[in-house]
Design an enzyme around this catalytic site. Structure first.
Site: not given
Ligand code: NAD
Ligand code: ZN
Length: 229
Positions: A53, A89, A91, A106, A119, A172, A200
């Site tokens: 992280y 996300n 980010d 998340h 705390c 996404g 899914n």
């Molecule tokens: P995932 O990785 O499981 O799925 C990504 C989805 O995005 C896919 O269905 C894919 O088809 C689609 N995709 C990919 N590129 C794309 C684009 N350019 N345009 C449109 N769609 C696109 O993602 P998720 O379901 O968000 O996964 C869940 C977990 O991943 C979350 O709990 C999250 O916290 C974590 N995560 C977050 C980040 C971030 O903060 N950016 C990055 C990676 C994972």
């Molecule tokens: Zn503490």
């Protein structure tokens, strides 16, 4: 339509060069998801998890929002009562695009918190490495993110928003973590935008389905929103 919800996942940030979660091997930036971000990982692989992280946080500094983030935030600024942004996300790309009202389901990568749930220490450390001990109680500190199979306190608020949603737009997300059928259940109109079909998600349930890059689809989605708002 009164309430329009953008429900987003890792795919919306993919074109900002933040890797999505589920690469072909179930790896996130070459780490095993099970080892570095599932419940219990801080006990088993503490250093690896914290390092992972830290690295993501440091590299987030230079990531920029893309057209999809920008357009959604523009709509929210134009219709603040009507447009809701919910994201899985961690980010800060919606915030970098100027959003002030985003529900992060998340957690948030730039924040850390105390591991002791009694705390309430929590702090935004920007794009820096985290320290080790809580300045209040001396316990370990950890990233303010929700690990796999951990409780996600923001879900209650999410279901509250979705219950009143007239239109839900999914962008996404593979739907592996949150059940998308339930997410769109109350909406009269729903839109799906992913790169490709996901095992899914039942795309028959949607009024409009766009497979393609979010940045090339977002203007079509924005037109539908503006027509119906
Ligand atoms: P995932 O990785 O499981 O799925 C990504 C989805 O995005 C896919 O269905 C894919 O088809 C689609 N995709 C990919 N590129 C794309 C684009 N350019 N345009 C449109 N769609 C696109 O993602 P998720 O379901 O968000 O996964 C869940 C977990 O991943 C979350 O709990 C999250 O916290 C974590 N995560 C977050 C980040 C971030 O903060 N950016 C990055 C990676 C994972
Ligand atoms: Zn503490």
């Amino acid at each position: 339509m009164k309430n329009i919800v953008f429900f987003t996942g890792a795919g919306i940030s993919a074109e900002s060069e933040i890797k999505t979660f589920r690469g072909k091997n179930g790896l996130w930036e070459n780490y095993s998801i099970k080892e570095i971000c599932s419940v219990g990982c801080l006990d088993k692989n503490r250093d690896q998890t914290i390092n992972f992280y830290d690295e993501r946080r440091i590299e987030l500094k230079d990531k920029r929002p893309n057209m999809a983030h920008n357009k959604i935030v523009e709509l929210q600024k134009k219709y603040p009562q009507n447009i809701h942004i919910i994201t899985q996300n961690i980010d800060d790309l919606f915030e970098k695009a100027g959003a002030t009202d985003v529900l992060h389901l998340h957690g948030f990568l730039t924040e850390i918190k105390c591991e002791d749930t009694n705390c309430h220490f929590k702090r935004d450390i920007g794009y820096n490495k985290q320290g080790l001990d809580c300045p209040i109680c001396g316990e370990y500190i950890r990233p303010n993110v929700v690990f796999f199979n951990e409780q996600a306190p923001a879900y209650a608020k999410m279901w509250g928003i979705l219950k009143n949603a007239d239109m839900v737009i999914i962008i996404g997300t593979s739907g592996e973590v949150i059940n998308i059928t339930q997410v769109i259940e109350s909406a009269k109109y729903s839109i799906l935008n992913n790169l490709e079909p996901s095992e899914n998600i039942n795309d028959d349930l949607f009024d409009k389905v766009f497979y393609g890059r979010a940045t090339s689809i977002i203007n079509k989605i924005a037109l539908i929103v503006e027509k119906n708002i």
